[in-house]
Design a protein around this motif. Structure first.
Motif, PDB file in Angstrom:
ATOM      1  N   MET A 236       2.864  22.164 -30.516  1.00  0.00           N
ATOM      2  CA  MET A 236       2.152  21.003 -31.008  1.00  0.00           C
ATOM      3  C   MET A 236       1.784  20.071 -29.852  1.00  0.00           C
ATOM      4  O   MET A 236       0.708  19.489 -29.861  1.00  0.00           O
ATOM      5  N   LYS A 237       2.716  19.949 -28.894  1.00  0.00           N
ATOM      6  CA  LYS A 237       2.437  19.094 -27.748  1.00  0.00           C
ATOM      7  C   LYS A 237       1.303  19.671 -26.911  1.00  0.00           C
ATOM      8  O   LYS A 237       0.445  18.928 -26.434  1.00  0.00           O
TER       9      LYS A 237
ATOM     10  N   ALA B 271       8.218  16.849 -36.499  1.00  0.00           N
ATOM     11  CA  ALA B 271       8.648  18.216 -36.201  1.00  0.00           C
ATOM     12  C   ALA B 271       9.935  18.211 -35.370  1.00  0.00           C
ATOM     13  O   ALA B 271      10.833  19.034 -35.596  1.00  0.00           O
ATOM     14  N   GLU B 272      10.039  17.301 -34.425  1.00  0.00           N
ATOM     15  CA  GLU B 272      11.261  17.185 -33.624  1.00  0.00           C
ATOM     16  C   GLU B 272      12.451  16.797 -34.491  1.00  0.00           C
ATOM     17  O   GLU B 272      13.557  17.332 -34.329  1.00  0.00           O
ATOM     18  N   ASN B 273      12.235  15.881 -35.423  1.00  0.00           N
ATOM     19  CA  ASN B 273      13.313  15.467 -36.327  1.00  0.00           C
ATOM     20  C   ASN B 273      13.765  16.619 -37.222  1.00  0.00           C
ATOM     21  O   ASN B 273      14.964  16.794 -37.459  1.00  0.00           O
ATOM     22  N   VAL B 274      12.818  17.389 -37.718  1.00  0.00           N
ATOM     23  CA  VAL B 274      13.151  18.541 -38.550  1.00  0.00           C
ATOM     24  C   VAL B 274      13.955  19.555 -37.735  1.00  0.00           C
ATOM     25  O   VAL B 274      14.946  20.108 -38.212  1.00  0.00           O
ATOM     26  N   LEU B 275      13.558  19.777 -36.505  1.00  0.00           N
ATOM     27  CA  LEU B 275      14.275  20.706 -35.634  1.00  0.00           C
ATOM     28  C   LEU B 275      15.706  20.227 -35.376  1.00  0.00           C
ATOM     29  O   LEU B 275      16.653  21.007 -35.476  1.00  0.00           O
ATOM     30  N   GLU B 276      15.870  18.956 -35.084  1.00  0.00           N
ATOM     31  CA  GLU B 276      17.207  18.396 -34.841  1.00  0.00           C
ATOM     32  C   GLU B 276      18.096  18.521 -36.074  1.00  0.00           C
ATOM     33  O   GLU B 276      19.268  18.910 -35.973  1.00  0.00           O
ATOM     34  N   GLU B 277      17.549  18.211 -37.228  1.00  0.00           N
ATOM     35  CA  GLU B 277      18.318  18.303 -38.464  1.00  0.00           C
ATOM     36  C   GLU B 277      18.719  19.748 -38.747  1.00  0.00           C
ATOM     37  O   GLU B 277      19.859  20.032 -39.131  1.00  0.00           O
ATOM     38  N   SER B 278      17.816  20.663 -38.537  1.00  0.00           N
ATOM     39  CA  SER B 278      18.111  22.078 -38.752  1.00  0.00           C
ATOM     40  C   SER B 278      19.197  22.555 -37.803  1.00  0.00           C
ATOM     41  O   SER B 278      20.095  23.311 -38.200  1.00  0.00           O
ATOM     42  N   THR B 279      19.145  22.119 -36.573  1.00  0.00           N
ATOM     43  CA  THR B 279      20.145  22.504 -35.583  1.00  0.00           C
ATOM     44  C   THR B 279      21.524  21.979 -35.966  1.00  0.00           C
ATOM     45  O   THR B 279      22.527  22.666 -35.795  1.00  0.00           O
ATOM     46  N   ARG B 280      21.586  20.782 -36.517  1.00  0.00           N
ATOM     47  CA  ARG B 280      22.869  20.210 -36.941  1.00  0.00           C
ATOM     48  C   ARG B 280      23.429  20.920 -38.170  1.00  0.00           C
ATOM     49  O   ARG B 280      24.639  20.936 -38.391  1.00  0.00           O
ATOM     50  N   MET B 281      22.572  21.514 -38.981  1.00  0.00           N
ATOM     51  CA  MET B 281      23.017  22.183 -40.201  1.00  0.00           C
ATOM     52  C   MET B 281      23.626  23.555 -39.932  1.00  0.00           C
ATOM     53  O   MET B 281      24.411  24.048 -40.748  1.00  0.00           O
TER      54      MET B 281
ATOM     55  N   GLU C 143      -0.942  14.896 -33.193  1.00  0.00           N
ATOM     56  CA  GLU C 143      -0.645  13.479 -33.382  1.00  0.00           C
ATOM     57  C   GLU C 143       0.821  13.196 -33.058  1.00  0.00           C
ATOM     58  O   GLU C 143       1.700  14.004 -33.342  1.00  0.00           O
ATOM     59  N   TYR C 144       1.067  12.049 -32.478  1.00  0.00           N
ATOM     60  CA  TYR C 144       2.419  11.650 -32.097  1.00  0.00           C
ATOM     61  C   TYR C 144       3.383  11.722 -33.288  1.00  0.00           C
ATOM     62  O   TYR C 144       4.491  12.233 -33.165  1.00  0.00           O
ATOM     63  N   HIS C 145       2.961  11.202 -34.418  1.00  0.00           N
ATOM     64  CA  HIS C 145       3.838  11.167 -35.592  1.00  0.00           C
ATOM     65  C   HIS C 145       4.147  12.584 -36.092  1.00  0.00           C
ATOM     66  O   HIS C 145       5.259  12.844 -36.556  1.00  0.00           O
ATOM     67  N   ASP C 146       3.181  13.487 -36.007  1.00  0.00           N
ATOM     68  CA  ASP C 146       3.415  14.873 -36.409  1.00  0.00           C
ATOM     69  C   ASP C 146       4.431  15.538 -35.481  1.00  0.00           C
ATOM     70  O   ASP C 146       5.318  16.265 -35.934  1.00  0.00           O
ATOM     71  N   ILE C 147       4.310  15.274 -34.205  1.00  0.00           N
ATOM     72  CA  ILE C 147       5.255  15.831 -33.223  1.00  0.00           C
ATOM     73  C   ILE C 147       6.650  15.264 -33.466  1.00  0.00           C
ATOM     74  O   ILE C 147       7.640  16.003 -33.481  1.00  0.00           O
ATOM     75  N   LYS C 148       6.731  13.963 -33.661  1.00  0.00           N
ATOM     76  CA  LYS C 148       8.018  13.312 -33.900  1.00  0.00           C
ATOM     77  C   LYS C 148       8.669  13.862 -35.164  1.00  0.00           C
ATOM     78  O   LYS C 148       9.878  14.123 -35.191  1.00  0.00           O
TER      79      LYS C 148
END
Length: 71
Positions: A1-2, A14-24, A7-12
């Motif tokens: 995406m980068k 996606a990053e949040n979804v990735l972080e949450e998935s990694t924590r799960m 769009e910045y918000h779309d990237i942000k």
């Protein structure tokens, strides 16, 4: 995406979804290990009971699939 200048918000997002998935992942693995142990204990208890071959076969397949997923 980068690399595609998304769009910045779309990237942000996606990053949040990735972080949450990694924590799960650790929690999900722990739950799978617990369920596999419960299933194994249950199958051991079935030795003395009348259980159809199909039910036991299904349980063994589920246990084998869980073992593969944990490796």
């Amino acid at each position: 995406m980068k690399a595609e200048d998304a769009e910045y918000h779309d990237i942000k997002h996606a990053e949040n979804v990735l972080e949450e998935s990694t924590r799960m992942i650790p929690d999900t693995r722990q739950r799978l290990e617990g369920a596999l142990q419960d299933l194994s204990n249950f199958m051991v208890g079935l030795k003395d009971e009348a259980v159809s071959g199909e039910e036991l076969s299904t349980a063994k397949e589920a246990a084998a699939a869980a073992q593969v997923a944990l490796q």
